[in-house]
Write a protein that holds these residues in place. Structure first.
Motif, mmCIF file in Angstrom:
data_model
loop_
_atom_site.group_PDB
_atom_site.id
_atom_site.type_symbol
_atom_site.label_atom_id
_atom_site.label_comp_id
_atom_site.label_asym_id
_atom_site.label_seq_id
_atom_site.Cartn_x
_atom_site.Cartn_y
_atom_site.Cartn_z
ATOM 1 N N VAL A 16 0.825 -1.206 0.000
ATOM 2 C CA VAL A 16 0.000 0.000 0.000
ATOM 3 C C VAL A 16 0.857 1.253 0.000
ATOM 4 N N SER A 17 0.254 2.318 -0.507
ATOM 5 C CA SER A 17 0.859 3.647 -0.445
ATOM 6 C C SER A 17 -0.268 4.665 -0.325
ATOM 7 N N LEU A 18 0.077 5.819 0.255
ATOM 8 C CA LEU A 18 -0.920 6.879 0.373
ATOM 9 C C LEU A 18 -1.019 7.640 -0.931
ATOM 10 N N GLN A 19 -2.229 7.954 -1.334
ATOM 11 C CA GLN A 19 -2.478 8.708 -2.559
ATOM 12 C C GLN A 19 -3.388 9.876 -2.223
ATOM 13 N N ASN A 20 -2.924 11.096 -2.503
ATOM 14 C CA ASN A 20 -3.769 12.267 -2.305
ATOM 15 C C ASN A 20 -4.936 12.240 -3.277
ATOM 16 N N ILE A 21 -6.081 12.694 -2.815
ATOM 17 C CA ILE A 21 -7.276 12.746 -3.660
ATOM 18 C C ILE A 21 -7.930 14.114 -3.520
ATOM 19 N N LEU A 22 -8.789 14.422 -4.458
ATOM 20 C CA LEU A 22 -9.596 15.634 -4.408
ATOM 21 C C LEU A 22 -11.048 15.200 -4.254
ATOM 22 N N VAL A 23 -11.658 15.593 -3.142
ATOM 23 C CA VAL A 23 -13.034 15.215 -2.840
ATOM 24 C C VAL A 23 -13.981 16.272 -3.393
ATOM 25 N N ASP A 24 -15.005 15.811 -4.109
ATOM 26 C CA ASP A 24 -16.039 16.705 -4.624
ATOM 27 C C ASP A 24 -17.089 16.962 -3.552
ATOM 28 N N ARG A 25 -17.569 15.864 -2.943
ATOM 29 C CA ARG A 25 -18.608 16.006 -1.914
ATOM 30 C C ARG A 25 -18.729 14.719 -1.118
ATOM 31 N N PHE A 26 -19.370 14.859 0.025
ATOM 32 C CA PHE A 26 -19.663 13.728 0.890
ATOM 33 C C PHE A 26 -21.154 13.457 0.816
ATOM 34 N N GLU A 27 -21.525 12.205 0.626
ATOM 35 C CA GLU A 27 -22.919 11.785 0.610
ATOM 36 C C GLU A 27 -23.073 10.699 1.670
ATOM 37 N N THR A 28 -24.271 10.371 2.027
ATOM 38 C CA THR A 28 -24.501 9.341 3.028
ATOM 39 C C THR A 28 -23.853 8.031 2.587
ATOM 40 N N GLY A 29 -22.864 7.592 3.339
ATOM 41 C CA GLY A 29 -22.190 6.337 3.038
ATOM 42 C C GLY A 29 -21.242 6.377 1.862
ATOM 43 N N LYS A 30 -20.975 7.575 1.298
ATOM 44 C CA LYS A 30 -20.111 7.681 0.116
ATOM 45 C C LYS A 30 -19.259 8.938 0.183
ATOM 46 N N ILE A 31 -18.126 8.863 -0.473
ATOM 47 C CA ILE A 31 -17.294 10.037 -0.733
ATOM 48 C C ILE A 31 -17.117 10.105 -2.240
ATOM 49 N N VAL A 32 -17.468 11.230 -2.837
ATOM 50 C CA VAL A 32 -17.340 11.392 -4.285
ATOM 51 C C VAL A 32 -15.986 12.040 -4.565
ATOM 52 N N VAL A 33 -15.103 11.281 -5.219
ATOM 53 C CA VAL A 33 -13.746 11.722 -5.528
ATOM 54 C C VAL A 33 -13.703 12.162 -6.984
ATOM 55 N N ILE A 34 -13.122 13.351 -7.224
ATOM 56 C CA ILE A 34 -13.069 13.832 -8.606
ATOM 57 C C ILE A 34 -11.664 13.823 -9.198
#
Length: 64
Positions: A16-34
């Motif tokens: 494993v390695s850490l990967q930076n992400i850009l989050v668009d929004r948080f929804e119930t039970g989900k994270i939307v990554v753009i």
């Protein structure tokens, strides 16, 4: 690292390695990554607190 990140799994050796992400929004039970990971990338969803870069992981099929 700064900002949101996820642990991604290298399918060649299951490390494993850490990967930076850009989050668009948080929804119930989900994270939307753009941005930051490609479709089909293996992402750790449980046990992340036990990880460090280069750690070998195993995984189970959904529902197991």
């Amino acid at each position: 690292q700064q900002g949101p990140a996820v642990w991604v799994v290298d399918p060649d050796d299951n490390t494993v390695s850490l990967q930076n992400i850009l989050v668009d929004r948080f929804e119930t039970g989900k994270i939307v990554v753009i941005d930051g990971i490609a479709d089909g990338t293996l992402v750790v969803t449980q046990g992340a607190q036990l990880l460090y870069p280069g750690r070998v992981v195993s995984f189970s099929e959904p529902g197991q």
